[in-house]
Scaffold this motif. Structure first.
Motif, short mmCIF file in Angstrom:
data_model
loop_
_atom_site.label_atom_id
_atom_site.label_comp_id
_atom_site.label_asym_id
_atom_site.label_seq_id
_atom_site.Cartn_x
_atom_site.Cartn_y
_atom_site.Cartn_z
N TRP A 1 42.32 46.12 43.31
CA TRP A 1 43.65 46.95 44.02
C TRP A 1 43.66 48.39 43.69
CZ3 TRP A 1 48.73 43.42 44.63
CH2 TRP A 1 48.22 42.33 45.14
N ASP B 1 46.30 51.52 43.86
CA ASP B 1 47.84 51.83 44.19
C ASP B 1 47.93 53.38 44.17
OD1 ASP B 1 50.58 52.43 43.28
OD2 ASP B 1 50.80 50.54 42.30
N VAL C 1 49.44 50.12 48.53
CA VAL C 1 48.80 49.17 47.72
C VAL C 1 47.68 48.81 48.73
CG1 VAL C 1 48.14 47.16 46.30
CG2 VAL C 1 50.43 48.67 45.89
N LYS D 1 44.54 46.58 49.02
CA LYS D 1 44.03 45.40 48.58
C LYS D 1 42.37 45.11 48.99
CE LYS D 1 48.31 43.06 48.67
NZ LYS D 1 49.11 41.84 49.44
#
Length: 126
Positions: free
Chosen positions: A22, A24, A73, A75
């Motif tokens: 991930w 951020d 975020v 993914k």
């Protein structure tokens, strides 16, 4: 009303990092006028479309108006993790620059108001 296309870097700065697969992002407006534009124009869907060529996962987004920021975020952004994929820019920190190149459309009046308003932050007077 006349509009212009601008990169996000005109209105904001960003910080990013990664954990496993991930990425951020924190996208921080320089001032309240810029934040109003970002909150309206920079959505999870638009961020996903911006990174679509290599982002198989979803994008989550949260507004953080108290710090004039948006949190995203991404993914699946690192194809299994920073150490596993073959991209040269595989870490989240490199991706903040890519986010800041994303373009949005704003009115000339809105842009001028955001550029004219004093920047806020820990550095004191602009």
């Amino acid at each position: 009303m006349s509009t212009v296309r601008i990169p996000l870097v005109r209105l904001a700065h960003a910080r990013s990092g990664d954990k496993a697969d991930w990425v951020d992002f924190g996208l921080f407006a320089w001032n309240q006028a810029g934040y109003r534009i970002l909150a309206r124009e920079v959505t999870a869907e638009r961020v996903r479309a911006h990174f679509a060529p290599w982002l198989p996962g979803e994008v989550d987004a949260w507004p953080l108006p108290n710090i004039l920021a948006l949190k995203f975020v991404l993914k699946g952004a690192l194809q299994g993790g920073g150490a596993r994929n073959l991209r040269l820019d595989n870490l989240g920190k490199a991706m903040a620059g890519a986010l800041l190149r994303m373009e949005i459309e704003v009115s000339e009046d809105e842009l001028q108001a955001a550029l004219d308003e004093r920047r806020v932050g820990w550095w004191g007077e602009a």
